[in-house]
Design an enzyme around this catalytic site. Structure first.
Site, mmCIF file in Angstrom:
data_model
loop_
_atom_site.group_PDB
_atom_site.id
_atom_site.type_symbol
_atom_site.label_atom_id
_atom_site.label_comp_id
_atom_site.label_asym_id
_atom_site.label_seq_id
_atom_site.Cartn_x
_atom_site.Cartn_y
_atom_site.Cartn_z
ATOM 1 N N GLN A 1 48.384 25.901 55.689
ATOM 2 C CA GLN A 1 47.039 25.337 55.743
ATOM 3 C C GLN A 1 46.162 26.106 56.727
ATOM 4 O O GLN A 1 45.343 25.514 57.426
ATOM 5 C CB GLN A 1 47.063 23.847 56.088
ATOM 6 C CG GLN A 1 47.347 22.971 54.880
ATOM 7 C CD GLN A 1 46.866 21.550 55.055
ATOM 8 O OE1 GLN A 1 45.683 21.305 55.227
ATOM 9 N NE2 GLN A 1 47.793 20.611 55.010
ATOM 10 N N TYR B 1 40.411 33.237 59.179
ATOM 11 C CA TYR B 1 41.762 33.799 59.183
ATOM 12 C C TYR B 1 41.813 35.017 60.094
ATOM 13 O O TYR B 1 41.107 36.002 59.864
ATOM 14 C CB TYR B 1 42.167 34.179 57.758
ATOM 15 C CG TYR B 1 43.642 34.431 57.566
ATOM 16 C CD1 TYR B 1 44.479 33.441 57.064
ATOM 17 C CD2 TYR B 1 44.203 35.661 57.892
ATOM 18 C CE1 TYR B 1 45.832 33.674 56.875
ATOM 19 C CE2 TYR B 1 45.549 35.906 57.716
ATOM 20 C CZ TYR B 1 46.364 34.907 57.204
ATOM 21 O OH TYR B 1 47.707 35.144 57.025
ATOM 22 N N TYR C 1 48.838 24.624 49.681
ATOM 23 C CA TYR C 1 48.205 23.362 50.062
ATOM 24 C C TYR C 1 46.679 23.440 50.005
ATOM 25 O O TYR C 1 45.981 22.808 50.786
ATOM 26 C CB TYR C 1 48.690 22.859 51.430
ATOM 27 C CG TYR C 1 48.695 21.350 51.452
ATOM 28 C CD1 TYR C 1 49.844 20.647 51.125
ATOM 29 C CD2 TYR C 1 47.537 20.635 51.720
ATOM 30 C CE1 TYR C 1 49.838 19.262 51.083
ATOM 31 C CE2 TYR C 1 47.515 19.255 51.675
ATOM 32 C CZ TYR C 1 48.669 18.575 51.360
ATOM 33 O OH TYR C 1 48.651 17.191 51.305
ATOM 34 N N CYS D 1 43.996 5.268 53.632
ATOM 35 C CA CYS D 1 44.909 4.438 52.850
ATOM 36 C C CYS D 1 44.721 4.779 51.374
ATOM 37 O O CYS D 1 43.678 4.478 50.803
ATOM 38 C CB CYS D 1 44.587 2.965 53.125
ATOM 39 S SG CYS D 1 45.562 1.790 52.210
#
Length: 554
Positions: free
Chosen positions: A262, A272, A321, A409
């Protein structure tokens, strides 16, 4: 245009007293400020919330004007925000959104980082990521349950549902990646996370998402080995560069049980660190020669992905991901970069087919007790879901709040509106000390088109069709969401995604109850609709069960 101001420390107001004319605008103001809380934002002095350069406002002048406008906005007015800048207030009506936001949207032919960065330097645009520019980021908790659900499903598919004594290797501890260590531990696995910026490691330690850190590979591996032997999962942050360390670990014969990444690979200039570069050189060159930075970063990403492919070939379950690192490597000549799957088609899509996704809420009171009460209400209303109850119990024990107390949630169609109505009733009865804000990530079942992430490998080949998030935003606007956002480039970078967000305020009024009932039914229903249209049996069955009227589909 002021992009950096180290003299400001932004924190939202708490409690029952307002500085705006209604709770709808007060909520927008507090959540904007919450995005810039020092325990929430990655670089609050630069208005950067997370994800490379994902900002809450275009510049400090725009931020001040947004705050000023929200405080004077009437109950029948709507503020328009264009790439982080307030551009208009218009008379609408009480059930219309109080704020409509469009961030970093570009005509497709011009939808590149090069063109966006040119506009950004001129002060004409702002990268909103997903929840940065839409004012509903709640810190690393916002992604932690989705990450947890992914790791649990990886354990189920690959290790019989038991991750004890096993470990995850990953990289990236920013605003999104910072959820990985805690999510892994909650799922039962140890985690070794590589991160190049000391400040990111320090923030995860401070906020309880990381157990310990080191800059020594041997020490990190020893801690992981001890943890696995004892079947007592811990999380370790290793200071270093993933493009350098992953190939080294593979050559050493190190084999994790799970592998992902990630890092902020979606942004090759700002996200990066190229292999062999110091942070100081990187920061300087981003301003002086962005193309050189991008070239070096993408070459490093190619090495990173090659190492991930090596681990996969050696039998390690490997998953992307959602940071678009495979695409970057593909453009650098790694022709098999997409040999390992994205996490959505591999593990999450069945949830999306039922409209299940990252439902979240925040307590404007600032009182953690309000979240404890809403947690209990969720259990009461959804009594037959032990997995959800287990999540809420773990979250209550292990997750430290960042900024305003909040909860994530994952629930879906048929449950979201019931929870929203219950929260609104709790506010009306005085059981909660102030209103509740309900929102979600743009990473949801019906609100995003992202062929390398959420809509990768759709059954009917409709990966790149972006009508769906546009329809989602339009429907949420018509349904009465408090603020609605439409963004481009979140998660995977310019040219690779379009996505929509919504937020609804539970202020205890009957008018709010009507809006909540509409919005929190319609929003997840668009996800079921989108997946039913693509031919997924789970979505088709859900649509029939819930009585959705889908004339061209059912």
């Amino acid at each position: 245009m002021t992009r950096r101001d180290t003299t400001r420390v932004i924190r939202p107001a708490t409690g029952p007293e307002r500085t705006c004319k209604s709770w709808l605008t007060e909520a927008a103001l507090r959540m904007l400020m919450n995005n810039l809380h020092p325990d929430v934002a990655e670089r609050p002095e630069e208005l950067v919330v997370y994800g490379g350069i994902g900002r809450a406002a275009r510049d400090w002048e725009s931020y001040d004007k947004i705050v000023e406008t929200l405080r004077r906005l009437e109950d029948d007015e709507t503020l328009l925000v264009q790439s982080g800048k307030p551009v208009g207030v218009f008379r609408t009506h009480a059930d219309a959104p109080r704020v409509l936001i469009a961030n970093s949207n570009l005509v497709p032919r011009w939808a590149s980082w090069e063109h966006f960065n040119e506009l950004d330097r001129k002060g004409l645009a702002m990268y909103g990521q997903m929840t940065a520019g839409s004012w509903i980021y709640i810190g690393a908790q916002g992604i932690v349950q989705g990450t947890y659900e992914t790791f649990v499903e990886m354990g189920r598919q690959h290790y019989g549902g038991d991750l004890s004594g096993r470990w995850l290797l990953t990289a990236g501890l920013g605003g999104m990646g910072g959820a990985q260590p805690l999510a892994a531990v909650m799922a039962g696995a140890a985690c070794l996370a590589i991160e190049c910026q000391p400040s990111s490691i320090e923030m995860r330690l401070r906020t309880g998402y990381l157990d310990r850190s080191t800059d020594k590979v041997e020490e990190a591996l020893a801690w992981i080995e001890e943890s696995c032997a004892a079947k007592t999962p811990i999380s370790v942050g290793l200071l270093g560069n993933a493009a350098e360390l992953l190939p080294e670990l593979f050559k050493r014969g190190v084999r994790p049980d799970l592998l992902t990444d990630q890092t902020s690979a979606h942004d090759p200039v700002n996200g990066y660190l190229p292999a062999g570069w110091s942070l100081e050189r990187w920061h300087a060159m981003r301003d002086q020669d962005p193309p050189q930075v991008a070239e070096a970063a993408k070459a490093s990403m190619a090495a990173h992905v090659k190492a991930m492919l090596d681990f996969q070939a050696a039998g390690v379950p490997t998953v992307d991901y959602g940071n678009n690192i495979r695409q970057m490597a593909l453009e650098e000549g790694v022709t098999n970069a997409f040999d390992f799957p994205g996490f959505v088609p591999a593990y999450i899509r069945p949830l999306f087919c039922r409209g299940v996704g990252p439902f979240r809420w925040a307590a404007l009171s600032g009182d953690p007790e309000d979240i404890a009460k809403t947690d209990a209400k969720v259990k009461e209303l959804i009594p037959d879901n032990p997995h959800l109850h287990n999540w809420l119990d773990m979250a209550g024990q292990k997750i430290r709040f960042q900024g305003l107390p909040a909860r994530i949630c994952w629930v879906g169609l048929g449950d979201r509106h019931r929870l929203g109505l219950a929260f609104n009733e709790m506010v009306a009865k005085g059981e909660l000390k102030a209103p509740i804000v309900i929102g979600r990530d743009h990473l949801d079942s019906g609100s995003v088109a992202s062929p390398n992430r959420e809509t990768e490998a759709m059954r009917d080949g409709s990966d790149a069709v972006s009508d769906w998030p546009l329809l989602n935003a339009l429907l949420n606007t018509a349904s009465g969401a408090t603020w609605v956002s439409l963004h481009h480039g979140g998660g995977v970078g310019m040219g690779f995604s379009q996505h929509a967000g919504m937020v609804i305020v539970c202020d205890g009024t009957e008018a709010a109850a009507k809006r909540v009932a509409r919005v929190l039914w319609n929003d997840p229903a668009t996800g079921v609709m989108r997946h039913a249209d693509a031919g997924y049996d789970i979505a088709l069955a859900c649509a029939r069960e819930k009585g959705l009227d889908l004339p061209g589909i059912l």
